[in-house]
Design an enzyme around this catalytic site. Structure first.
Site, PDB file in Angstrom:
ATOM      1  N   TYR A  88     -13.435   1.346   8.577  1.00 19.99           N
ATOM      2  CA  TYR A  88     -12.273   1.872   9.295  1.00 19.99           C
ATOM      3  C   TYR A  88     -11.385   0.762   9.866  1.00 19.99           C
ATOM      4  O   TYR A  88     -10.159   0.911   9.954  1.00 19.99           O
ATOM      5  CB  TYR A  88     -12.718   2.867  10.379  1.00 19.99           C
ATOM      6  CG  TYR A  88     -13.036   4.202   9.753  1.00 19.99           C
ATOM      7  CD1 TYR A  88     -14.348   4.572   9.475  1.00 19.99           C
ATOM      8  CD2 TYR A  88     -12.001   5.052   9.347  1.00 19.99           C
ATOM      9  CE1 TYR A  88     -14.623   5.775   8.831  1.00 19.99           C
ATOM     10  CE2 TYR A  88     -12.273   6.251   8.705  1.00 19.99           C
ATOM     11  CZ  TYR A  88     -13.582   6.608   8.448  1.00 19.99           C
ATOM     12  OH  TYR A  88     -13.854   7.789   7.803  1.00 19.99           O
TER      13      TYR A  88
ATOM     14  N   ASN B 286       2.622  16.498  -7.103  1.00 20.82           N
ATOM     15  CA  ASN B 286       1.450  15.642  -7.235  1.00 20.82           C
ATOM     16  C   ASN B 286       1.558  14.754  -8.477  1.00 20.82           C
ATOM     17  O   ASN B 286       2.180  15.152  -9.468  1.00 20.82           O
ATOM     18  CB  ASN B 286       0.172  16.486  -7.314  1.00 20.82           C
ATOM     19  CG  ASN B 286      -1.025  15.754  -6.692  1.00 20.82           C
ATOM     20  OD1 ASN B 286      -0.996  15.368  -5.519  1.00 20.82           O
ATOM     21  ND2 ASN B 286      -2.057  15.536  -7.501  1.00 20.82           N
TER      22      ASN B 286
ATOM     23  N   ASN C  46      -3.971  13.358   6.189  1.00 21.95           N
ATOM     24  CA  ASN C  46      -3.930  11.910   6.342  1.00 21.95           C
ATOM     25  C   ASN C  46      -4.155  11.502   7.792  1.00 21.95           C
ATOM     26  O   ASN C  46      -3.813  12.244   8.709  1.00 21.95           O
ATOM     27  CB  ASN C  46      -2.587  11.362   5.844  1.00 21.95           C
ATOM     28  CG  ASN C  46      -2.362  11.665   4.378  1.00 21.95           C
ATOM     29  OD1 ASN C  46      -3.319  11.957   3.647  1.00 21.95           O
ATOM     30  ND2 ASN C  46      -1.117  11.663   3.953  1.00 21.95           N
TER      31      ASN C  46
ATOM     32  N   GLY D  11       0.734  15.437  -2.757  1.00 20.45           N
ATOM     33  CA  GLY D  11      -0.157  14.281  -2.724  1.00 20.45           C
ATOM     34  C   GLY D  11      -1.577  14.598  -2.349  1.00 20.45           C
ATOM     35  O   GLY D  11      -2.237  13.817  -1.649  1.00 20.45           O
ATOM     36  N   THR D  12      -2.079  15.733  -2.830  1.00 16.63           N
ATOM     37  CA  THR D  12      -3.470  16.071  -2.518  1.00 16.63           C
ATOM     38  C   THR D  12      -4.182  16.597  -3.756  1.00 16.63           C
ATOM     39  O   THR D  12      -3.608  17.344  -4.548  1.00 16.63           O
ATOM     40  CB  THR D  12      -3.565  17.095  -1.368  1.00 16.63           C
ATOM     41  OG1 THR D  12      -4.945  17.393  -1.114  1.00 16.63           O
ATOM     42  CG2 THR D  12      -2.794  18.364  -1.662  1.00 16.63           C
TER      43      THR D  12
ATOM     44  N   HIS E 258      -7.358  15.968  10.006  1.00 13.14           N
ATOM     45  CA  HIS E 258      -8.573  15.157   9.902  1.00 13.14           C
ATOM     46  C   HIS E 258      -8.627  14.068  10.958  1.00 13.14           C
ATOM     47  O   HIS E 258      -9.411  13.124  10.820  1.00 13.14           O
ATOM     48  CB  HIS E 258      -8.654  14.547   8.492  1.00 13.14           C
ATOM     49  CG  HIS E 258      -8.955  15.579   7.447  1.00 13.14           C
ATOM     50  ND1 HIS E 258      -8.825  15.342   6.104  1.00 13.14           N
ATOM     51  CD2 HIS E 258      -9.356  16.876   7.538  1.00 13.14           C
ATOM     52  CE1 HIS E 258      -9.153  16.425   5.428  1.00 13.14           C
ATOM     53  NE2 HIS E 258      -9.464  17.372   6.276  1.00 13.14           N
TER      54      HIS E 258
HETATM   55  P1  OAD Z   1      -7.143  12.320  -2.811  1.00 17.68           P
HETATM   56  O1  OAD Z   1      -7.290  10.856  -3.011  1.00 17.68           O
HETATM   57  O2  OAD Z   1      -8.328  13.217  -3.096  1.00 17.68           O
HETATM   58  O3  OAD Z   1      -5.950  12.874  -3.718  1.00 17.68           O
HETATM   59  C1  OAD Z   1      -4.709  12.226  -3.686  1.00 17.68           C
HETATM   60  C2  OAD Z   1      -3.825  12.898  -4.726  1.00 17.68           C
HETATM   61  O4  OAD Z   1      -2.540  12.296  -4.663  1.00 17.68           O
HETATM   62  C3  OAD Z   1      -4.343  12.704  -6.156  1.00 17.68           C
HETATM   63  O5  OAD Z   1      -4.399  13.966  -6.801  1.00 17.68           O
HETATM   64  C4  OAD Z   1      -3.294  11.798  -6.826  1.00 17.68           C
HETATM   65  O6  OAD Z   1      -3.039  12.178  -8.168  1.00 17.68           O
HETATM   66  C5  OAD Z   1      -2.072  12.086  -5.975  1.00 17.68           C
HETATM   67  N1  OAD Z   1      -1.114  10.979  -5.884  1.00 17.68           N
HETATM   68  C6  OAD Z   1      -1.363   9.654  -5.914  1.00 17.68           C
HETATM   69  N2  OAD Z   1      -0.208   8.961  -5.754  1.00 17.68           N
HETATM   70  C7  OAD Z   1       0.788   9.890  -5.611  1.00 17.68           C
HETATM   71  C8  OAD Z   1       2.203   9.833  -5.407  1.00 17.68           C
HETATM   72  N3  OAD Z   1       2.854   8.664  -5.319  1.00 17.68           N
HETATM   73  N4  OAD Z   1       2.895  10.999  -5.307  1.00 17.68           N
HETATM   74  C9  OAD Z   1       2.268  12.190  -5.401  1.00 17.68           C
HETATM   75  N5  OAD Z   1       0.924  12.327  -5.594  1.00 17.68           N
HETATM   76  C10 OAD Z   1       0.205  11.179  -5.690  1.00 17.68           C
HETATM   77  O7  OAD Z   1      -6.639  12.557  -1.320  1.00 17.68           O
HETATM   78  P2  OAD Z   1      -6.657  13.901  -0.485  1.00 17.68           P
HETATM   79  O8  OAD Z   1      -6.393  15.096  -1.338  1.00 17.68           O
HETATM   80  O9  OAD Z   1      -5.775  13.677   0.676  1.00 17.68           O
HETATM   81  O10 OAD Z   1     -10.804  13.107   4.316  1.00 17.68           O
HETATM   82  O11 OAD Z   1      -8.198  13.935   0.028  1.00 17.68           O
HETATM   83  C11 OAD Z   1      -8.550  14.901   1.023  1.00 17.68           C
HETATM   84  C12 OAD Z   1      -9.520  14.267   1.981  1.00 17.68           C
HETATM   85  O12 OAD Z   1     -10.618  13.669   1.273  1.00 17.68           O
HETATM   86  C13 OAD Z   1      -8.940  13.142   2.797  1.00 17.68           C
HETATM   87  O13 OAD Z   1      -8.258  13.618   3.933  1.00 17.68           O
HETATM   88  C14 OAD Z   1     -10.181  12.387   3.232  1.00 17.68           C
HETATM   89  C15 OAD Z   1     -11.014  12.471   1.981  1.00 17.68           C
HETATM   90  O14 OAD Z   1     -12.341  12.589   2.329  1.00 17.68           O
HETATM   91  C16 OAD Z   1     -11.283  12.336   5.376  1.00 17.68           C
HETATM   92  O15 OAD Z   1     -11.160  11.129   5.402  1.00 17.68           O
HETATM   93  C17 OAD Z   1     -11.937  13.120   6.430  1.00 17.68           C
END
Ligand code: OAD
Length: 245
Positions: free
Chosen positions: A64, A216, A100, A190-191, A117
């Site tokens: 972290y 995404n 985020n 972006g998820t 989160h």
């Molecule tokens: P992920 O890393 O799982 O997913 C990120 C998404 O963003 C992916 O599907 C990429 O394809 C997409 N991506 C990357 N660059 C991009 C861009 N420039 N524009 C648009 N999309 C883009 O992240 P999260 O879905 O946020 O929790 O993950 C959810 C949670 O899992 C996070 O909050 C974290 C993790 O565990 C904790 O830390 C508690």
């Protein structure tokens, strides 16, 4: 890549937004799953969990602290700024829930913001119920609470921990109220749709009659839940989609 036409947000329609790590990628911050979700060859779940913290608090604080240093040097990108601008235009017809913890939405000016989160820049005690406090320090060894001597930890929701129920309640009430008033659009950006309960918001929105839209870089696991998908970078697509140019 052709940019989309702006969303139809007229006639009292509201906008509920859910963001993930992808919206911060263009600010230089790594995502969790794009790169295999590893840090120093540790699965993220190992360093972002109560079990990981109990096993090796120093390792978790190294993880972290590195993310704090990275996020402290990052700036909001055009996607964050577009979301802050549409909030100014919509006012109480807007709500942003982010997964985020990097603080970039707040830095861009978002105020109607729920950090589901937690926050990278807040620390709390694992041993007593002192209130979480602002903290941007990087630690080599795990810091101790000066009130109870317990281990301090990042104020972040880890794997296996529950989100603040008040946060989920606010999202649900906003969507129900918006559906009853003039309808709403649910926009995710972006998820990967991998982590619940955030990943379930789109289904809840759809069941309330919302139009569900996704921005995404690649098709996520819950693509089937969306009415509309814009594949590409949120920093380019969001300003066009939100009409904030
Ligand atoms: P992920 O890393 O799982 O997913 C990120 C998404 O963003 C992916 O599907 C990429 O394809 C997409 N991506 C990357 N660059 C991009 C861009 N420039 N524009 C648009 N999309 C883009 O992240 P999260 O879905 O946020 O929790 O993950 C959810 C949670 O899992 C996070 O909050 C974290 C993790 O565990 C904790 O830390 C508690």
């Amino acid at each position: 890549m052709s940019l989309p036409e702006p969303l139809d947000l007229g006639a009292g329609r509201a906008l509920m937004v859910l963001t993930g790590a992808g919206v911060s990628a263009e600010s230089g911050l790594s995502t969790f799953r794009g790169g295999g979700g590893l840090w120093e060859d540790h699965p993220v779940e190992q360093v972002a969990s109560p079990e990981g913290f109990a096993r090796d608090p120093a390792l978790v604080w190294r993880f972290y602290s590195e993310r704090r240093r990275g996020a402290a040097g990052a700036r909001p990108n055009a996607g964050h700024i577009a979301l802050a601008r549409i909030e100014e235009r919509l006012g109480d017809r807007f709500l942003l829930a982010t997964q985020n913890v990097d603080g970039l939405h707040a830095a861009a000016g978002s105020r109607r913001l729920l950090e589901m989160h937690g926050s990278l820049f807040r620390t709390r005690c694992s041993g007593c119920d002192r209130p979480p406090f602002a903290d941007c320090a990087a630690y080599d060894g795990p810091p101790l609470c000066d009130l109870c001597g317990g281990l301090l930890r990042p104020d972040i929701v880890w794997f296996g921990e529950s989100l603040d129920p008040a946060c989920l309640d606010l999202i649900e009430r906003f969507m129900i109220r918006s559906a009853a008033a003039g309808g709403f659009v649910f926009l995710a950006a972006g998820t990967s749709g991998s982590v619940w309960p955030a990943a379930g918001c789109v289904e809840a929105a759809g069941s309330l009659g919302a139009r569900t839209v996704l921005v995404n870089a690649e098709p996520p696991v819950n693509l089937h839940s969306f009415d509309e998908f814009h594949q590409g970078a949120s920093g380019s697509i969001l300003p066009a989609l939100l009409g904030t140019g």
